[in-house]
Design an enzyme around this catalytic site. Structure first.
Site, PDB file in Angstrom:
ATOM      1  N   ARG A 115      -7.638   0.220  -0.785  1.00 56.03           N
ATOM      2  CA  ARG A 115      -6.921  -0.703   0.117  1.00 56.03           C
ATOM      3  C   ARG A 115      -7.876  -1.839   0.493  1.00 56.03           C
ATOM      4  O   ARG A 115      -8.989  -1.584   0.954  1.00 56.03           O
ATOM      5  CB  ARG A 115      -6.409   0.024   1.377  1.00 56.03           C
ATOM      6  CG  ARG A 115      -5.363   1.090   1.030  1.00 56.03           C
ATOM      7  CD  ARG A 115      -4.557   1.507   2.234  1.00 56.03           C
ATOM      8  NE  ARG A 115      -3.672   0.465   2.705  1.00 56.03           N
ATOM      9  CZ  ARG A 115      -3.052   0.495   3.887  1.00 56.03           C
ATOM     10  NH1 ARG A 115      -3.266   1.497   4.707  1.00 56.03           N
ATOM     11  NH2 ARG A 115      -2.246  -0.478   4.251  1.00 56.03           N
ATOM     12  N   ASP A 268      -7.652  -4.606  11.508  1.00 61.43           N
ATOM     13  CA  ASP A 268      -8.173  -4.107  10.232  1.00 61.43           C
ATOM     14  C   ASP A 268      -9.446  -4.832   9.823  1.00 61.43           C
ATOM     15  O   ASP A 268     -10.243  -4.314   9.044  1.00 61.43           O
ATOM     16  CB  ASP A 268      -7.116  -4.225   9.132  1.00 61.43           C
ATOM     17  CG  ASP A 268      -6.039  -3.183   9.352  1.00 61.43           C
ATOM     18  OD1 ASP A 268      -5.133  -3.429  10.174  1.00 61.43           O
ATOM     19  OD2 ASP A 268      -6.151  -2.096   8.742  1.00 61.43           O
TER      20      ASP A 268
HETATM   21  O1  MRU Z   1      -1.180  -0.266   6.799  1.00 59.89           O
HETATM   22  P1  MRU Z   1      -1.768   0.547   7.916  1.00 59.89           P
HETATM   23  O2  MRU Z   1      -0.804   1.479   8.538  1.00 59.89           O
HETATM   24  O3  MRU Z   1      -3.061   1.214   7.491  1.00 59.89           O
HETATM   25  O4  MRU Z   1      -2.157  -0.539   9.006  1.00 59.89           O
HETATM   26  C1  MRU Z   1      -2.710  -0.106  10.212  1.00 59.89           C
HETATM   27  C2  MRU Z   1      -2.932  -1.223  11.167  1.00 59.89           C
HETATM   28  O5  MRU Z   1      -2.650  -2.360  10.912  1.00 59.89           O
HETATM   29  C3  MRU Z   1      -3.633  -0.862  12.439  1.00 59.89           C
HETATM   30  O6  MRU Z   1      -3.210  -1.672  13.482  1.00 59.89           O
HETATM   31  C4  MRU Z   1      -5.149  -1.063  12.231  1.00 59.89           C
HETATM   32  O7  MRU Z   1      -5.572  -0.400  11.076  1.00 59.89           O
HETATM   33  C5  MRU Z   1      -5.924  -0.600  13.373  1.00 59.89           C
HETATM   34  S1  MRU Z   1      -5.975   1.149  13.420  1.00 59.89           S
HETATM   35  C6  MRU Z   1      -6.912   1.648  14.725  1.00 59.89           C
END
Ligand code: MRU
Length: 389
Positions: A115, A268
């Site tokens: 990812r 992220d």
């Molecule tokens: O695609 P995801 O579900 O991994 O995205 C998660 C998010 O965008 C969260 O807000 C981010 O990772 C922060 S998690 C503490």
């Protein structure tokens, strides 16, 4: 040796008993959980399968680096800190099987390609690579397990500190409101399921709630994968936090009407000047918050800051996921089985950018384990100087 039973004689699969040495904060049906832990065999890894929540609590056992990579890509585990922690255990599993240099390079590459947006992944892998390259192959498996466990424990401590610092903001809002409840809007899932425990955006909420602050959370459903409706609502409900799920499009309306006192979201990747990448739709909430005069805070550990990135639009890779996540939704069917149905017109194409970038100017402040920091180059530079090496 890792404890397998708590003092109430309940076997610990994912959690730590509240009465034992490591207190887990978050509970489902009164039982403490962490999102990732070593299996009772002492070497494979157990995670909560987040593709099955909120309807099924299924524990997935990951026994190979390839299984870890697949779990990250397919979002069995997701959320920036948890992606990093799980990948670290993926390297440990690879080293257990073959501790040679080619296997190490291949594990780092395979996991690193899963990812692209959450920088915690690259951060954890770089930390693992550094620790392991310096070691002889016969020591690597033990070092890798130790480093992965340290990454998990540090994440728990960071998130706990984020909870304490962020709860101050909620307490302030409560003081301003007097007797009324504080309404907080959050997007996606930045709770304990996205981390190892506590969460980032949700940690202040749990902390304030546990301290008796009268609060309520507006939970964005977070299309297309519905992490808000499925995961955040599940977490908050399991912990007894009052909340309401809303369609993603409702946030602006609620903010205009004074029904949101503050927004707290996770991240992220945060650049050195304070731009924030988070789940798609975050930017629109930040725009609405600015227009309505609602504070918009971003909670994240230091491992989410990419010190090499400046301009978020230029420097942050945005994950493009399958259009099928937009054209189809999965939920509980009338027969009690998980069912996927099509919601878009047959034959229509769909685009699915997974994240967006909120410019630093729209962010009221960052909540990290070191406290509250302005989302500016100066604020982040001071934070970097204060941060542990
Ligand atoms: O695609 P995801 O579900 O991994 O995205 C998660 C998010 O965008 C969260 O807000 C981010 O990772 C922060 S998690 C503490």
């Amino acid at each position: 040796m890792r404890r397998l039973w708590c003092c109430r004689n309940v076997r610990l699969i994912l959690g730590y008993c509240a009465l034992c040495e490591h207190e887990a904060h978050l509970k489902i049906d009164g039982r403490p959980y962490r999102s990732i832990t070593l299996a009772p065999d002492g070497w494979s890894v157990e995670v909560i399968d987040q593709t099955r929540l909120p309807f099924r609590l299924v524990i997935a056992r990951l026994a190979t680096c390839e299984a870890v990579a697949a779990a990250i890509s397919q979002m069995v585990v997701r959320g920036a800190p948890l992606i990093g922690a799980t990948a670290a255990y993926g390297v440990a599993l690879a080293m257990r099987k073959d501790p040679g240099d080619p296997a190490l390079a291949s594990a780092l590459e395979t996991l690193g390609a899963t990812r692209p947006t959450a920088v915690n992944l690259a951060w954890a892998l770089s930390r693992m690579g550094e620790a392991l390259r310096a070691a002889s192959p016969d020591q690597r498996a033990a070092i890798a397990y130790g480093e992965a466990a340290a990454i998990c424990e540090e994440d728990v401590a960071a998130c706990q500190a984020i909870g304490v610092h962020g709860a101050g903001l909620i307490a302030q809002a409560a003081q301003v409101k007097g007797d009324g409840r504080v309404n907080i809007l959050t997007h996606c899932n930045a709770g304990w399921l996205a981390c190892v425990d506590h969460g980032t955006a949700l940690a202040p909420i749990y902390h304030a709630h546990d301290a008796g602050v009268h609060l309520h959370v507006w939970v964005d459903e977070t299309r297309p994968r519905n992490q808000g409706a499925a995961l955040t609502a599940f977490e908050l409900g399991a912990h007894g936090v009052p909340h309401t799920v809303i369609a993603d499009n409702a946030g602006g309306h609620l903010m205009q009407r004074g029904e949101v006192d503050l927004c707290i979201v996770g991240a992220d990747r945060i650049t050195a000047r304070g731009d924030v990448a988070n789940k798609i739709g975050t930017y629109l909430k930040a725009l609405a918050a600015r227009e309505a005069g609602v504070p918009f805070h971003v909670a994240a550990p230091l491992s989410t800051i990419d010190w090499s990135a400046q301009d978020g639009l230029r420097d942050i890779p945005i994950e493009e996921r399958s259009g099928r996540e937009v054209t189809h939704v999965t939920g509980l069917g009338p027969d009690g089985a998980l069912t996927t149905v099509q919601v878009a017109a047959p034959g229509s194409g769909a685009a699915n950018p997974g994240f967006d970038v909120t410019p630093a100017g729209l962010v009221s402040g960052l909540i990290t384990e070191c406290g509250l920091t302005p989302a500016t180059a100066e604020g982040l530079s001071r934070l970097r100087q204060r941060a542990p090496a």
